[in-house]
Each structure stands twice: as C-alpha cells, then as structure tokens.
Design a protein around this motif. Structure first.
Motif: not given
Length: 705
Positions: A218-233
C-alpha cells in the motif's frame, strides 16, 4: 634481534585476533558448500563437537601464548562447516523432479521482476495436480507472460494458473554460479512461467498474518501514484524494497555506473536512516535542558534509532541484504548504548558472525562479501587516519569546512577499491566512471532522498507526505539522470572474465591481511594481492561449453566465443559471454553460418551440434566426420535411435546426468568435465546422480581424435 622483532610483531596482533574469527568461520562455511559429497548428520555433529573441544583448548592456550591461535582457527573452521550443514538441513524441502505442465495454485508471498522484465510471483501453500503433497515444493516462483491485465498481484492473494514448472537450473558451466543451490536455501523447489492469464481465487485475509506485506505494498502504491514513472519505481524500491515496477533499462543504467547499491536497502540506507534519526533525536533532547543535563541523551537517541532501524527492516521486507545491514547498525548502536566504541573492527567482526549464524549461505554471495569488504576497509583506513591526525600539527589538517567533502571523496574511493575485485568476479564488469557517478549521487541520497522518505512515511497517516515526496522526486530524478548520462558514455564499463574461486580467495586474503594485521606486518598483504591479480590475468576459459539441455554450444575462437544459436537459451548464452569477459549479446556471437561450430583451437578437434529431428537424421554422418557430436534428443527411447557404435556422442540423456559440460584441450586431446562431477551429490542436486556414473560417462565421450 630478527627473532625478537618477529615475536614483538606477532604480539602486536593479539588485540586484533577477534577480527579474524569471522574469517575462519566463513572459510568453514565455504569449504562445506564446495564439498563434492554430502556429509551425514552424524559427521556434522562430530565435527561440531570437535570444534567445541578445540576452541576450549585454544582459548586456554591463548592466555599464555599465540600458539593457541592454531586450535582456535581450526575450531572456528569446523564450527563454520557444521553451521552451514545445520542450515542446509533446516531449509531442505521437496524439489520438483520432472518437467511439470498443468494447474498451479498458491498464495502470493513475494512479487518482483524477472530478467526478462516480467512480473514474477513467489508462491507458498502450493498445490500441483497429480503431485503428492509430500513431494510438492514448499515454494515456487513463476514469471507472468502474456496478457495479465486482469490480475493486480498482492501478497496474501491465492492465485491459480496453468504453468510450466521445472527444478531450478544448475550451473551453466562447471564451477559456475549454482542457482540450484541458491534456490534451495531460499526454499524454492520449482521455477517456471505461465503464458495464460492468472486467476484470483481469494483475496488476502483480514487477519494480521500478512498485514505487514499489505502495508508495504500500500505504501509502495501510494508513492508510485504520487511519483509516476521511473522516479516512483526507484522511490518505492528504496522505501519498501518493492522492485516490481523497476524496468530493465533503469537497472542496467544503475549497474553500468556502479549506482545499483543505492537501490538495494543495505548498509548505506540503514546507516543514513539511523544517522538522521540519531542526530535529530539527540538535537531535540539537547533543546530541553532538564533532559540534556540529567539524562543520557546520546543513549536515548541510540535506542530511538535502533527502533526506527527495526521498523525500516520490517517495512522493507527484511531481505537478506537488509537483515545484514540491520545487524551491522544494531551492533554499533548497542555498543554506543554500552559506552563502547561504536565503529571498530570488533563491531564489524561481531556483526559478520551474527549474519553467518543467521544465514551462513550468504557468505558465498556478492552482497555479504562486498558489504563487509567495504566496511572493513573504511574502518581500517579511517582508524589509521585518526591515529595519524593525533600527532599532526593543526596547520596540516584538512580545514573543518572541507572535512565532509574530503570524507565523502575518500570513503567513496576506499569502498570502490575494496569492492571492485569482488564485483568484477561476480558480475564480470567494472564501471570506469563509477567513482565520479557516486561522488555526485551519494550526497544527494543523504541530503534529499532519505530525509524526504522519512518525512513522507511519517506524514502519510495525516496526508502530509507531499513535502517529503517532493524532496524524493528531486533527489531520485538527479540520480537517475546521472545514471542514464554516464551509462551512455563510450566505454563506460570494462568486462573481465570470471576468475576461479581460488583466485578470488587469494585476492580477498590479501585484502584481509592489509586490513586486519597491525604494524608493518600488514604489508604482507601486498604480494598476496599481486599474486591473485596475476593469477586472474592468466585465467584460461574453456575451449568448449555445452548447455545442460544440449540446445546450445559455445566454442572459444580468436575473436571470442562463437555460439551455435542466435536465439534460445538466452540466460545460458548471456552467462557464458559474461564469464568470458565479453560484452557482446547472443545474436552478435552466433556462428556464421548459424549452426556451424568452428574447430576447437582453429585446427583442433571438430565438434558438431545437432538439434531435433533434423539433427537425428544427420547422426550417422556426423559421427563419421566429427570428434564430438552433441544432440539435444534422447537415445534408446521408443522410436528413438540407438547410440551409433564407436560414436563420441553427448545426447540429452547424457547431459541430464552430467549437467553443463566444459571442454579444455590438453596435449591435443579434448578433456570434458561435467558440472555434476564438480558439484557432486549434494542435497540440492537432482536425486539419483552418482558421481562415479558421471565419471564413467565422461570417460566414454572425452577422447579426441
């Protein structure tokens, strides 16, 4: 006088003896893993008892003389071997003994990405049709190919699919990396793939069993939603250990620039997090006079940092690298609480021993070796500089405002030099511009990325993660731009051949002598390092390599290894070329025309590689003209050909017994060695393999004309 000088030099080492303890324990573990047979449980117990007796005798002798070093070293060597044996039997589980195709059901416990950049699931509670539960692997790992848009995998889900499974693959060449052993210690009894959509049978239960896994994702999904793309990954990976959204190109750029260590949650991340918390808590306590004057603020801050480190360990998935980093940080924080020197070779040695007890098999991996090599070298060099600085006049010291910059530059250089031989041996690649890339990336990691991550995680329950994520975006974006830019530079990496295990061992021993000995005696390590380097430079790769399936053959030619196929068995082909120190891809190394294998050594024995039904039709002709014939079909089965009389032939059945085969030309004759002959019958190898049978088979196929 020379005798007295020698005695004095040896007596100086007494205070450093504990630092050698993990070296001997690690040597015992590696010795056990490299044995060509499987010791019995009784032998392991007797070995451990012998180790205890020798340890007691040696410690008693050490009170009066350094003669006790020998029995202590032998004791630790024996205890290391028994420790690895105990761990091996503890993790032992069923391994799939045949190629399986059919329904697979299991619970998702881990999600990552495969080498082909596909989502990969690790399942437990596995159910396989037509396989007895007692012979079903405890864990399997499956790559999801094809259209998987209808499944969003989460830990705790029960999924079903139709998949191809087989036992984990053995070494791609004799003496090479043994993925089968690595998988055995992970509890993996089968690996495979599916090309049909996976089905969700049950969602994660509401209980606490997998609460932490669900929180991580859930934390990883929230980070990727706010920081899409390679930065979020990238940000999700360093915050939670979830690499499932990192693409292969990003990983390649990071590896080519020696920045991949920023991605793994290891010593750097754990050190930055605990250091930031330690400093912040201590500063906050110092602002309260009553606490600062009457309470041990430093110890309170160390306890807080230890708790945060434990939380980070749990939140990140507690993989092996993170466990190792946590142990190292915990040892140093506990030393701080007990008023002992936090950063010392004793602390590093204690951390290494704890890791060896928990996961002895990690000693053979690059993560353990590189982590402790870097830490040992850094502690040694900075301790030496500290001692030198005490007798240095004030004018000869680095100005205070330049000290952090000098420390960063020096630590990056030392860590890079200490880990370079190990990285080159395991990954066959040295980044030429890794040092400048780290110099401009590591500070950003400490100043922006990790503080931003801490702020984001703390603010998420209140919806106030925006500021922290903004800092992460700036820092991670910079790191990825550095990686992409430097990776694209011409000749960004150099490729080196894989050395024999003994050669890497000599290099490591040389480094340990430099770091762990005291006084002028440590210079003994320099000729040892030189000997290891010369041995590495003179390493000769096999003239012939044959994959375990018989589907790929590689011959060493003047311009590099020539492969018999442009496609297929890509992992094996890539591993062979990397081990040769060859940066080419498989398609660039194929024979011309495809399928034709050049003669060994230019004018040596002739090898013919045949495949499938077309190859079967050419068996008799090939046997009349070639010194060795490789065919990926089976002999002696129904409607299958018999072995042509007098033919030097390796068919699929032979290779299944032998494993991958390497050939060397000695005195004009082709000598073959099978991977199973080198490994021997161990718990992680296929049942029923007899060492003597392998040798007999090689005897029938190893003679050249």
């Amino acid at each position: 006088m020379p005798v007295l000088a020698t005695i004095n030099a040896l007596e100086k080492q007494r205070g450093q003896l504990f630092a050698w303890a993990p070296v001997w324990v690690g040597a015992g573990i590696l010795t056990f893993l490299s044995l060509g047979w499987e010791p019995s449980v009784k032998a392991l117990i007797l070995n451990a008892l012998l180790g205890v007796v020798l340890l007691a005798v040696g410690l008693r002798l050490l009170r009066h003389s350094l003669v006790g070093v020998l029995p202590v070293a032998l004791a630790l060597l024996a205890l290391g071997g028994s420790l690895a044996g105990a761990r091996l039997h503890l993790v032992a589980g069923p391994v799939l003994s045949f190629r399986y195709y059919g329904p697979v059901q299991g619970r998702v416990i881990a999600i990552d990405r495969s080498a082909s950049d596909k989502t990969r699931l690790t399942l437990d509670r596995v159910i396989l049709s037509r396989v007895d539960p007692g012979h079903t692997p405890r864990r399997v790992r499956i790559s999801l190919h094809g259209d998987q848009r209808y499944l969003t995998p989460l830990p705790g889900q029960v999924v079903a699919m139709t998949a191809h499974l087989s036992a984990p693959q053995g070494p791609t060449e004799p003496g090479g990396f043994d993925f089968r052993r690595h998988a055995f210690f992970q509890g993996l009894g089968a690996v495979g793939y599916t090309r049909v959509p996976a089905l969700l049978l049950a969602r994660p239960p509401p209980g606490p069993a997998l609460w932490l896994h669900r929180t991580r994702h859930a934390l990883a999904d929230r980070i990727r939603a706010a920081l899409p793309g390679r930065v979020g990954g990238f940000s999700a990976a360093i915050a939670t250990g979830d690499r499932s959204s990192l693409d292969a190109d990003t990983l390649t750029d990071l590896r080519r620039t020696n920045l991949a260590h920023l991605l793994a949650i290891s010593g750097l991340h754990m050190g930055l997090v605990t250091g930031l918390v330690l400093g912040a808590v201590r500063l906050a306590l110092a602002l309260v006079p009553r606490i600062a004057l009457y309470h041990p603020a430093r110890k309170i801050a160390a306890v807080a940092a230890l708790l945060v480190a434990a939380g980070y360990l749990a939140l990140s998935g507690a993989n092996v690298a993170t466990q190792r980093a946590f142990v190292m940080v915990a040892v140093m924080l506990v030393a701080l609480i007990l008023d002992r020197r936090a950063i010392s070779l004793r602390a590093v040695a204690l951390a290494a021993l704890i890791v060896m007890v928990l996961r002895p098999e990690s000693v053979a991996g690059p993560g353990f070796q590189m982590s402790f090599a870097a830490t040992t070298a850094l502690v040694t060099v900075f301790a030496w500089l500290r001692d030198r600085r005490r007798g240095m006049p004030p004018g000869g010291r680095v100005p205070r405002f330049l000290a952090p910059v000098a420390a960063l530059a020096l630590s990056s250089l030392i860590a890079g030099l200490a880990t370079a031989p190990i990285a080159a041996a395991h990954f066959n690649m040295v980044s030429r511009f890794g040092y400048p890339a780290n110099l401009v990336s590591v500070p950003v990691m400490g100043i922006l990325v990790m503080p931003g991550g801490i702020l984001a995680v703390l603010g998420m329950p209140l919806g106030l993660e925006g500021a922290g994520l903004a800092l992460m975006r700036l820092g991670v974006g910079w790191i990825l731009r550095v990686a992409g830019t430097v990776s694209a530079w011409p000749d960004a990496v150099s490729h080196l051949p894989t050395p024999p295990a003994a050669t890497l061992g000599v290099v490591v021993v040389g480094g340990l002598l430099l770091c762990l000995l005291r006084g002028g005696l440590r210079l003994v390590g320099l000729p040892v390092l030189l000997a290891g380097g010369l041995s590495w430079a003179g390493e000769e790769r096999p003239a012939l390599l044959i994959s375990e399936s018989g589907g790929l053959v590689g011959v060493m030619a003047e311009g590099g290894r020539v492969l018999s196929r442009a496609r297929g068995e890509g992992f094996v082909a890539r591993t062979w070329l990397e081990n040769d120190g060859d940066g080419r891809v498989q398609a660039a190394a194929v024979a011309d025309p495809p399928g034709r294998v050049p003669r060994l050594g230019g004018d040596g024995p002739r090898v013919v590689h045949l495949r499938g039904k077309k190859g079967e039709a050419r068996l008799d002709e090939a046997c009349r003209t070639a010194d060795l014939v490789i065919w990926d079909g089976f002999l002696g089965r129904q409607e299958a050909p018999a072995r042509p009389p007098g033919c030097r032939l390796l068919a699929a059945g032979d290779l299944r017994r032998l494993g991958a085969v390497a050939g060397h030309i000695k005195d004009g004759r082709l000598q073959l060695t099978g991977a199973r002959e080198v490994t021997g019958p161990r718990l992680w190898t296929r049942d029923g393999i007899a060492r003597g049978r392998s040798k007999a088979q090689l005897g029938r196929t190893s003679e050249g004309r």
